[in-house]
Design an enzyme around this catalytic site. Structure first.
Site: not given
Length: 261
Positions: A66, A19, A91, A14
């Site tokens: 989350n 993000h 973001d 990631y």
């Protein structure tokens, strides 16, 4: 003491995602001001430093986006930091790439990291919204935010934005949100230099026509009028063409012997 939270997802897969721009901004802040090394704590990575005489904690939650609020909540409770002294870097789909906005409170706008922080800590923290642009269609949002920045983006506006956020961060610590936004914007989009003024062409003095044939003739005539006597005769003779070689020779001999022609 301020808590600065960069939002993102942990793991190398990631790392370059849109993000994860919050993680990137946190990394640049720690690097620029030589904060302490990253340590695993509070379900995340934390670094400590000082800026403008204020102690700063920088946190990158490792709970995945989350559940970011779990990590943030632990830090607030441990250090007894009020939520008003929290600054979250994240973001923002609804801002064009390279743009940013600072706001306090408000809704989460569908951002799951903010939604989790709201639930665990309250809403009265400042958010630094870092624009990544919208793909145009709702069905493409997931792939857009979890997609990597392109090489052109990374070497262009993204580099400038991260640099600007870190360079001007002290303004946020002082509460100068407007100054922070203005300065970062100028770094990302510097003003174009003004074109040099062209010099005006030189004007001729009134009545000066000395560069024309007529003017030259007038100047010559004016000078001749000022002469008198023998000098004028010599000039007139010098300017008068000789008709033939014989008369020219006769004049020369007459002058040589002091005789009149």
């Amino acid at each position: 003491m301020f808590l600065v939270v960069g939002l993102g997802n942990p793991g190398s897969g990631y790392a370059a995602n849109r993000h994860n721009i919050g993680f990137m901004a946190a990394d640049e802040l720690v690097r620029r001001y030589s904060f302490g090394p990253w340590r695993k704590k509070f379900q995340g990575q934390i670094s400590e430093g000082e800026l403008n005489g204020q102690k700063i904690l920088v946190l990158k939650p490792e709970t995945f986006m989350n559940l970011s609020g779990q990590s943030v909540g632990e830090v607030l409770r441990f250090y007894k930091i009020p939520v008003e002294d929290v600054i979250v870097l994240h973001d923002e789909l609804d801002l064009p790439p390279g743009k940013l906005r600072v706001k306090r409170g408000g809704g989460h706008g569908g951002h799951n990291g903010l939604r989790s922080i709201d639930a665990h800590c309250g809403k009265e923290y400042r958010r630094v919204r870092l624009g990544i642009g919208h793909p145009g269609e709702k069905s493409r949002v997931h792939g857009h935010v979890l997609g990597d920045f392109s090489k052109a983006e990374s070497e262009g506006w993204l580099m400038a934005l991260l640099d600007g956020v870190a360079a001007e961060f002290a303004r946020l610590v002082k509460g100068d949100d407007g100054g922070f936004m203005s300065k970062v914007s100028a770094i990302v989009n510097p003003p174009k230099p003004k074109a040099p003024k062209k010099d005006k062409p030189a004007t001729k003095p009134a009545g000066n026509d000395g560069d024309t044939d007529a003017g030259l003739q007038r100047q010559a005539g004016d000078g001749l009028d000022e002469l008198s006597g023998a000098a004028k005769v010599r000039v007139e003779r010098a300017d008068t063409p000789v008709s033939n070689a014989a008369s020219a020779m006769a004049e020369a001999l007459a002058r040589a012997f002091g005789k009149k022609k």
